[in-house]
Design an enzyme around this catalytic site. Structure first.
Site, short mmCIF file in Angstrom:
data_model
loop_
_atom_site.label_atom_id
_atom_site.label_comp_id
_atom_site.label_asym_id
_atom_site.label_seq_id
_atom_site.Cartn_x
_atom_site.Cartn_y
_atom_site.Cartn_z
N CYS A 45 0.84 -1.20 0.00
CA CYS A 45 0.00 0.00 0.00
C CYS A 45 0.87 1.26 0.00
O CYS A 45 1.90 1.34 0.70
CB CYS A 45 -0.92 0.00 1.21
SG CYS A 45 -2.18 1.30 1.15
N ARG A 83 -11.51 -3.11 8.42
CA ARG A 83 -12.16 -3.07 7.11
C ARG A 83 -11.11 -2.81 6.03
O ARG A 83 -10.06 -2.22 6.30
CB ARG A 83 -13.26 -2.01 7.07
CG ARG A 83 -12.81 -0.59 7.30
CD ARG A 83 -14.02 0.36 7.33
NE ARG A 83 -13.63 1.75 7.41
CZ ARG A 83 -13.37 2.40 8.53
NH1 ARG A 83 -13.44 1.77 9.69
NH2 ARG A 83 -13.04 3.68 8.50
N CYS A 118 -8.76 -1.52 2.97
CA CYS A 118 -8.29 -0.24 2.46
C CYS A 118 -8.88 0.01 1.07
O CYS A 118 -8.91 -0.87 0.23
CB CYS A 118 -6.77 -0.25 2.38
SG CYS A 118 -6.04 1.23 1.63
N TRP A 175 3.55 -40.59 -18.30
CA TRP A 175 3.71 -39.24 -18.83
C TRP A 175 2.37 -38.51 -18.87
O TRP A 175 2.25 -37.37 -18.41
CB TRP A 175 4.31 -39.29 -20.24
CG TRP A 175 4.60 -37.93 -20.81
CD1 TRP A 175 5.77 -37.26 -20.75
CD2 TRP A 175 3.67 -37.06 -21.50
NE1 TRP A 175 5.66 -36.02 -21.36
CE2 TRP A 175 4.37 -35.88 -21.84
CE3 TRP A 175 2.33 -37.16 -21.87
CZ2 TRP A 175 3.78 -34.82 -22.51
CZ3 TRP A 175 1.73 -36.11 -22.56
CH2 TRP A 175 2.46 -34.94 -22.86
N TYR A 234 1.48 -35.29 -16.61
CA TYR A 234 1.26 -34.04 -17.35
C TYR A 234 -0.07 -33.42 -16.92
O TYR A 234 -0.17 -32.21 -16.73
CB TYR A 234 1.25 -34.33 -18.85
CG TYR A 234 1.09 -33.11 -19.73
CD1 TYR A 234 2.16 -32.28 -20.00
CD2 TYR A 234 -0.15 -32.80 -20.29
CE1 TYR A 234 2.02 -31.16 -20.82
CE2 TYR A 234 -0.31 -31.68 -21.10
CZ TYR A 234 0.78 -30.86 -21.36
OH TYR A 234 0.63 -29.76 -22.16
N ASP A 269 9.84 -37.93 -20.25
CA ASP A 269 9.68 -37.00 -21.37
C ASP A 269 11.01 -36.90 -22.13
O ASP A 269 12.08 -36.69 -21.53
CB ASP A 269 9.27 -35.62 -20.84
CG ASP A 269 9.02 -34.63 -21.95
OD1 ASP A 269 7.90 -34.59 -22.47
OD2 ASP A 269 9.98 -33.90 -22.30
#
Length: 481
Positions: free
Chosen positions: A38, A63, A65, A422, A426, A442
């Protein structure tokens, strides 16, 4: 995350973006809570209280911002077992599971008792699951009131409230103002064609690399990827109703955020649509932590993300169709499946392609049968695998989405005919959002690791745990031209 007040205050004083979403600060002199990024004047140390979540701050009487807007903070990316369970449950809450089935159903989906789930939420976020969900609904409503011209009634329903009266009462109680106060200078009009949002991420973000990945695999008529953004058709089924529309995603210049545009048809399912975007674009990733752990492997492409998916079944079909063929060949076959079985969509055509269509649902594919799928160019065996996947998903015996038990889901996938290691991993990597998924067999991964055996690659990958999915992306990226 364990909150050390002094460390949090130092991060707050420097507005360090790496801590955005990891904690929130409540200022006792104003009773407002903020993100650590902020831009207001840094409060005095004795006036600061630190919280693990926005929900914890709100339950304690603070509460949000109006300047830094806590509802825009990126999600956390914790990886230990307790945090993983909590984040999985959060993903399911975002997908509407708590709203549809209650706390017991949510606990069942993550594989624990409701009592244990409450303990986990108290440990991770400082509040119970229902209080967490309530805060998320209120923050979404605040975002919609601020960023859109939707009528208040539509906002209440889109945020998950069952009545406008309940929404108004809770909003006034929590934020000490009526919802209409955010609209004094902007009167809601007709429903806009597109709803526009911003979703924050932690920098760096290799957005162009992600677009390159998606562009190469874009399904004709379903997806369109330009040099600057991504667009696709999407269908979301919620409470028996299908909401279909277009999702567009672009990077916001000079901000650590993505601009998201949703068709107005998603007005009643905004939380679900935004959750899909967060998963698909890996917005919960903490690249600083991951890149530091991967070391030299990540040096060439800092901020590389693991592309997720908007739909688990669609990703499963992609994985099966892509077995042992080129990416271009898989894209051609997927385009044929969409033309043959995808439903037409009443929307604007892509600028350089055919009219958009929806990717077929699991029920549609299961009903079509293996012969019809094979006519799209798949081998009979692969068509049968697609049908087996469709029947399992449509029948509810297989759920492919973040938050499910990864090991159990991988086993269910492996039990389908034609699904090997695989394909299963994946799907876990991209659809289940499992950051430690690894594709040991792979070919590109093996070549990049200078290995010839999957077992040796698996053993060597232990150094990258628990971020092996990101290691796979870096290995792939390093091997690309």
């Amino acid at each position: 995350m364990n909150l050390d007040a002094d460390s949090c205050y130092r991060a707050l004083a420097t507005h360090d973006a790496r801590f955005d979403g990891h904690f929130f600060v409540g200022v006792t002199s104003t009773h407002i809570y903020c993100r650590p990024v902020c831009t207001v004047r840094t409060p005095r140390r004795e006036n600061c209280r630190f919280f693990m979540s926005a929900a914890a701050a709100e339950v304690d009487g603070f509460r949000p911002c109006m300047r830094c807007r806590p509802e825009l903070a990126p999600g956390m990316a914790s990886i230990d077992a307790t945090a993983r369970l909590a984040q999985g449950a959060v993903g399911l809450i975002e997908n509407g599971v708590l709203e549809e089935g209650g706390l017991e159903h949510l606990a069942e989906r993550v594989g624990v008792t409701s009592r244990h789930l409450r303990r986990v939420f108290l440990a991770e976020f400082g509040v119970a699951p229902i209080e967490y969900a309530q805060t998320q609904r209120l923050l979404l409503a605040k975002r919609l009131l601020t960023d859109t011209a939707l009528p208040v009634t539509e906002i209440a329903l889109a945020s998950g409230f069952q009545s406008v009266r309940r929404f108004n009462a809770l909003f006034k109680n929590r934020y000490r103002m009526a919802p209409g106060r955010l609209r004094r200078e902007r009167m809601p009009g007709a429903l806009p064609d597109m709803l526009r949002f911003e979703l924050a991420y932690r920098p760096p973000y290799a957005f162009d690399a992600l677009l390159d990945f998606l562009r190469e695999r874009a399904i004709p008529a379903v997806e369109s990827v330009t040099a600057h953004g991504y667009a696709r058709t999407l269908a979301i089924v919620h409470r028996g109703t299908t909401h279909a529309g277009i999702v567009e995603v672009r990077r916001v210049p000079r901000k650590a955020a993505l601009a998201v545009s949703l068709s107005a048809s998603f007005a009643r399912v905004v939380p679900l649509a935004l959750a899909r975007v967060k998963h698909a674009f890996d917005l919960a990733c903490d690249p600083g932590e991951i890149d530091a752990h991967l070391g030299a492997l990540a040096a060439a492409h800092p901020g590389l993300r693991v592309p997720g998916t908007f739909d688990g079944f669609e990703l499963g079909v992609r994985a099966i169709v892509g077995q042992q063929i080129s990416v271009r060949g898989a894209r051609t076959l997927l385009g044929r499946i969409v033309r043959a079985h995808g439903r037409s969509f009443d929307g604007a055509a892509w600028s350089d392609a055919e009219a958009p269509r929806l990717f077929p649902s699991a029920a549609d594919i299961a009903l079509a049968g293996a012969d019809a799928v094979a006519r799209c160019g798949l081998t009979p065996a692969r068509a049968r695998t697609v049908i087996a996947l469709a029947e399992a998903v449509a029948g509810g015996t297989l759920v492919i989405e973040p938050g499910v038990d990864v090991d159990a889901t991988v086993e269910r996938l492996r039990a389908l005919p034609g699904v090997g290691p695989w394909t299963a991993h994946y799907i876990a990597m991209r659809a289940l959002r499992w950051p430690d998924a690894f594709l040991a067999n792979d070919l590109i991964v093996l070549r990049a690791m200078n290995e010839t055996r999957a077992a040796r690659a698996e053993a060597a990958s232990a150094a990258w745990r628990p971020w092996r999915a990101y290691a796979v992306m870096h290995l792939w990226k390093g091997a690309s031209p």
